[in-house]
Design a protein around this motif. Structure first.
Motif, PDB file in Angstrom:
ATOM      1  N   ALA A  42       9.430  -2.613  -3.447  1.00 32.53           N
ATOM      2  CA  ALA A  42      10.081  -3.060  -4.680  1.00 32.53           C
ATOM      3  C   ALA A  42       9.674  -4.492  -5.014  1.00 32.53           C
ATOM      4  O   ALA A  42      10.518  -5.353  -5.256  1.00 32.53           O
ATOM      5  CB  ALA A  42      11.597  -2.927  -4.579  1.00 32.53           C
ATOM      6  N   GLU A  43       8.351  -4.741  -4.985  1.00 25.95           N
ATOM      7  CA  GLU A  43       7.809  -6.067  -5.297  1.00 25.95           C
ATOM      8  C   GLU A  43       8.413  -7.147  -4.400  1.00 25.95           C
ATOM      9  O   GLU A  43       8.679  -8.261  -4.830  1.00 25.95           O
ATOM     10  CB  GLU A  43       8.012  -6.396  -6.776  1.00 25.95           C
ATOM     11  N   GLY A  44       8.614  -6.781  -3.141  1.00 29.23           N
ATOM     12  CA  GLY A  44       9.094  -7.747  -2.160  1.00 29.23           C
ATOM     13  C   GLY A  44      10.582  -7.977  -2.158  1.00 29.23           C
ATOM     14  O   GLY A  44      11.073  -8.800  -1.389  1.00 29.23           O
ATOM     15  N   ARG A  45      11.329  -7.252  -2.977  1.00 27.68           N
ATOM     16  CA  ARG A  45      12.767  -7.495  -3.061  1.00 27.68           C
ATOM     17  C   ARG A  45      13.572  -6.697  -2.045  1.00 27.68           C
ATOM     18  O   ARG A  45      14.791  -6.858  -1.955  1.00 27.68           O
ATOM     19  CB  ARG A  45      13.259  -7.199  -4.478  1.00 27.68           C
ATOM     20  N   ALA A  46      12.918  -5.851  -1.268  1.00 24.35           N
ATOM     21  CA  ALA A  46      13.582  -5.086  -0.217  1.00 24.35           C
ATOM     22  C   ALA A  46      12.637  -4.934   0.953  1.00 24.35           C
ATOM     23  O   ALA A  46      11.416  -5.032   0.816  1.00 24.35           O
ATOM     24  CB  ALA A  46      14.017  -3.710  -0.722  1.00 24.35           C
ATOM     25  N   ALA A  47      13.205  -4.695   2.128  1.00 20.40           N
ATOM     26  CA  ALA A  47      12.411  -4.433   3.333  1.00 20.40           C
ATOM     27  C   ALA A  47      12.908  -3.153   3.981  1.00 20.40           C
ATOM     28  O   ALA A  47      14.115  -2.889   4.018  1.00 20.40           O
ATOM     29  CB  ALA A  47      12.510  -5.599   4.312  1.00 20.40           C
ATOM     30  N   VAL A  48      11.977  -2.370   4.482  1.00 18.81           N
ATOM     31  CA  VAL A  48      12.283  -1.156   5.236  1.00 18.81           C
ATOM     32  C   VAL A  48      11.749  -1.347   6.649  1.00 18.81           C
ATOM     33  O   VAL A  48      10.553  -1.600   6.840  1.00 18.81           O
ATOM     34  CB  VAL A  48      11.640   0.087   4.594  1.00 18.81           C
ATOM     35  N   LEU A  49      12.634  -1.259   7.624  1.00 21.15           N
ATOM     36  CA  LEU A  49      12.275  -1.440   9.031  1.00 21.15           C
ATOM     37  C   LEU A  49      12.595  -0.177   9.805  1.00 21.15           C
ATOM     38  O   LEU A  49      13.611   0.474   9.543  1.00 21.15           O
ATOM     39  CB  LEU A  49      13.060  -2.602   9.642  1.00 21.15           C
ATOM     40  N   THR A  50      11.785   0.152  10.786  1.00 19.25           N
ATOM     41  CA  THR A  50      12.109   1.283  11.650  1.00 19.25           C
ATOM     42  C   THR A  50      11.399   1.158  12.994  1.00 19.25           C
ATOM     43  O   THR A  50      10.275   0.655  13.070  1.00 19.25           O
ATOM     44  CB  THR A  50      11.750   2.617  10.971  1.00 19.25           C
ATOM     45  N   VAL A  51      12.082   1.605  14.049  1.00 17.21           N
ATOM     46  CA  VAL A  51      11.487   1.743  15.380  1.00 17.21           C
ATOM     47  C   VAL A  51      11.909   3.096  15.935  1.00 17.21           C
ATOM     48  O   VAL A  51      12.996   3.595  15.627  1.00 17.21           O
ATOM     49  CB  VAL A  51      11.912   0.614  16.348  1.00 17.21           C
ATOM     50  N   ALA A  52      11.048   3.691  16.726  1.00 15.07           N
ATOM     51  CA  ALA A  52      11.351   4.977  17.360  1.00 15.07           C
ATOM     52  C   ALA A  52      10.784   4.964  18.770  1.00 15.07           C
ATOM     53  O   ALA A  52       9.701   4.418  19.007  1.00 15.07           O
ATOM     54  CB  ALA A  52      10.755   6.128  16.557  1.00 15.07           C
ATOM     55  N   ASP A  53      11.514   5.569  19.677  1.00  9.53           N
ATOM     56  CA  ASP A  53      11.164   5.567  21.099  1.00  9.53           C
ATOM     57  C   ASP A  53      11.039   7.005  21.574  1.00  9.53           C
ATOM     58  O   ASP A  53      12.036   7.708  21.751  1.00  9.53           O
ATOM     59  CB  ASP A  53      12.257   4.830  21.884  1.00  9.53           C
ATOM     60  N   GLY A  54       9.789   7.466  21.750  1.00  5.34           N
ATOM     61  CA  GLY A  54       9.572   8.790  22.315  1.00  5.34           C
ATOM     62  C   GLY A  54      10.057   8.829  23.760  1.00  5.34           C
ATOM     63  O   GLY A  54       9.873   7.869  24.507  1.00  5.34           O
ATOM     64  N   HIS A  55      10.662   9.945  24.160  1.00 10.02           N
ATOM     65  CA  HIS A  55      11.329   9.979  25.467  1.00 10.02           C
ATOM     66  C   HIS A  55      10.358   9.826  26.635  1.00 10.02           C
ATOM     67  O   HIS A  55      10.707   9.244  27.657  1.00 10.02           O
ATOM     68  CB  HIS A  55      12.134  11.268  25.598  1.00 10.02           C
ATOM     69  N   GLY A  56       9.152  10.368  26.518  1.00  3.91           N
ATOM     70  CA  GLY A  56       8.084  10.011  27.446  1.00  3.91           C
ATOM     71  C   GLY A  56       8.067  10.677  28.798  1.00  3.91           C
ATOM     72  O   GLY A  56       7.108  10.513  29.537  1.00  3.91           O
ATOM     73  N   SER A  57       9.088  11.444  29.166  1.00  3.42           N
ATOM     74  CA  SER A  57       9.088  12.094  30.479  1.00  3.42           C
ATOM     75  C   SER A  57       8.217  13.343  30.436  1.00  3.42           C
ATOM     76  O   SER A  57       7.672  13.715  29.386  1.00  3.42           O
ATOM     77  CB  SER A  57      10.516  12.473  30.871  1.00  3.42           C
ATOM     78  N   ALA A  58       8.087  14.018  31.588  1.00  2.00           N
ATOM     79  CA  ALA A  58       7.255  15.216  31.655  1.00  2.00           C
ATOM     80  C   ALA A  58       7.735  16.292  30.689  1.00  2.00           C
ATOM     81  O   ALA A  58       6.930  17.066  30.147  1.00  2.00           O
ATOM     82  CB  ALA A  58       7.245  15.747  33.086  1.00  2.00           C
ATOM     83  N   ALA A  59       9.033  16.360  30.466  1.00  2.00           N
ATOM     84  CA  ALA A  59       9.590  17.359  29.556  1.00  2.00           C
ATOM     85  C   ALA A  59       9.362  17.009  28.092  1.00  2.00           C
ATOM     86  O   ALA A  59       9.574  17.841  27.213  1.00  2.00           O
ATOM     87  CB  ALA A  59      11.084  17.523  29.812  1.00  2.00           C
ATOM     88  N   HIS A  60       8.948  15.767  27.840  1.00  2.00           N
ATOM     89  CA  HIS A  60       8.760  15.293  26.462  1.00  2.00           C
ATOM     90  C   HIS A  60       7.322  14.796  26.285  1.00  2.00           C
ATOM     91  O   HIS A  60       7.093  13.705  25.778  1.00  2.00           O
ATOM     92  CB  HIS A  60       9.761  14.177  26.159  1.00  2.00           C
ATOM     93  N   PHE A  61       6.359  15.618  26.682  1.00  2.00           N
ATOM     94  CA  PHE A  61       4.979  15.140  26.799  1.00  2.00           C
ATOM     95  C   PHE A  61       4.278  14.963  25.459  1.00  2.00           C
ATOM     96  O   PHE A  61       3.134  14.503  25.419  1.00  2.00           O
ATOM     97  CB  PHE A  61       4.163  16.061  27.713  1.00  2.00           C
ATOM     98  N   ARG A  62       4.942  15.300  24.358  1.00  2.00           N
ATOM     99  CA  ARG A  62       4.375  15.034  23.040  1.00  2.00           C
ATOM    100  C   ARG A  62       5.248  14.061  22.239  1.00  2.00           C
ATOM    101  O   ARG A  62       5.184  14.036  21.014  1.00  2.00           O
ATOM    102  CB  ARG A  62       4.212  16.343  22.256  1.00  2.00           C
ATOM    103  N   SER A  63       6.024  13.284  22.935  1.00  2.00           N
ATOM    104  CA  SER A  63       6.975  12.423  22.219  1.00  2.00           C
ATOM    105  C   SER A  63       6.302  11.261  21.492  1.00  2.00           C
ATOM    106  O   SER A  63       6.922  10.626  20.644  1.00  2.00           O
ATOM    107  CB  SER A  63       8.052  11.900  23.172  1.00  2.00           C
ATOM    108  N   ASP A  64       5.025  10.979  21.803  1.00  2.00           N
ATOM    109  CA  ASP A  64       4.324   9.979  20.993  1.00  2.00           C
ATOM    110  C   ASP A  64       4.143  10.488  19.572  1.00  2.00           C
ATOM    111  O   ASP A  64       4.246   9.726  18.605  1.00  2.00           O
ATOM    112  CB  ASP A  64       2.981   9.611  21.625  1.00  2.00           C
TER     113      ASP A  64
END
Length: 294
Positions: A42-64
């Motif tokens: 919006a021409e610099g008038r707003a910011a959108v931030l996000t972080v996500a953490d894939g679980h990463g264990s053997a059971a979640h081998f596609r979490s990236d």
């Protein structure tokens, strides 16, 4: 039409927000399961931030994949929401409509994430030929893509944030005081809510805050690899306020240049992937600079 999005760590003369972001992989890991985004819209008038953490264990081998899709789909949904938040601004008559849209956003993101996971699993079954013999009415197992999600939309007049699973949102006000609006209390170990669960939007926590006076707070998001690197929660909060003070004293680009090194040191203590994003309003930086001795 809105102008182009601005990469983290840079700021045009017309922007209201300076953004930073960095992510590092955990010690001994082949690659990071974290993803992040920091976007000026919006021409610099707003910011959108996000972080996500894939679980990463053997059971979640596609979490990236799962964490990357979480960031991409949240950003896609939140961009339009951010523009509407800018349009509504300080007009309180439009706030109820915005809040209703904010309540719908988690379900929209979860549906889009699930569609991508289903398509990927259909084209490349996570469990090989065994998936082909599964009953037709048995839902596919999406646990391999499991990921948390934290997102925020901030303008000069209001903040919306959402959180599913672990990680942290810290707001640092003009006096340099940190607040954690979606804190859940003591760490519950490796158990966390996830996008791979049925109807994950029902577990997503949210926070809405209008700014009725003064500068907007600095908004900082991080995966739990950062907070786990400190001996206690206060140490983590001190890091957040320290980043804010350095941004006020040295400028956001200078902090961006050092951020990955700071996260690398943190990752040595937690052993986990570590990701951090932030949005700094020009007015907030000015107020913080006046209120500190940096």
């Amino acid at each position: 039409m809105n102008g182009p999005s601005t990469p983290a760590g840079t700021q045009r003369a017309t922007d209201s927000w300076a953004l930073l972001s960095a992510t590092v992989k955990g010690v001994g890991k082949k690659y990071s399961q974290d993803s992040c985004g920091a976007l000026s819209v919006a021409e610099g008038r707003a910011a959108v931030l996000t972080v996500a953490d894939g679980h990463g264990s053997a059971a979640h081998f596609r979490s990236d994949f799962g964490s990357r899709w979480a960031v991409e789909e949240f950003t896609a949904c939140a961009e339009g929401f951010a523009r509407e938040a800018v349009r509504v601004g300080a007009d309180a008559t439009g706030w109820n409509g915005l809040r209703a849209e904010a309540r719908r956003l988690p379900q929209q993101v979860a549906h889009r994430w699930r569609e991508r996971a289903l398509l990927h699993d259909c084209n490349s079954p996570a469990h090989g030929a065994r998936r082909l013999t599964a009953p037709a009415d048995e839902p596919p197992d999406l646990a391999v893509y499991g990921s948390t999600l934290i997102g925020a939309v901030v303008t000069q007049t209001m903040l919306f944030c959402w959180q599913l699973g672990d990680g942290d949102i810290v707001l640092v006000d003009a006096e340099g005081t940190p607040h954690t609006p979606l804190s859940t209390g003591p760490d519950m170990g490796d158990e966390t809510d996830s996008l791979c669960e049925p109807e994950p939007w029902r577990k997503m926590r949210s926070h809405w805050q209008p700014f009725t006076g003064g500068a907007p707070p600095v908004v900082l998001l991080s995966t739990d690899g950062l907070s786990k690197s400190f001996a206690d929660h206060q140490g983590f909060l001190d890091f957040a306020t320290g980043v804010t003070e350095r941004a006020a004293g040295q400028g956001v680009p200078a902090v961006q240049a050092q951020l990955a090194d700071w996260l690398e040191r943190a990752a040595k203590y937690s052993g986990d992937d570590t990701t951090f994003v932030g949005a700094f309003a020009a007015t907030a930086l000015a107020e913080t600079e006046r209120g500190t001795a940096w």
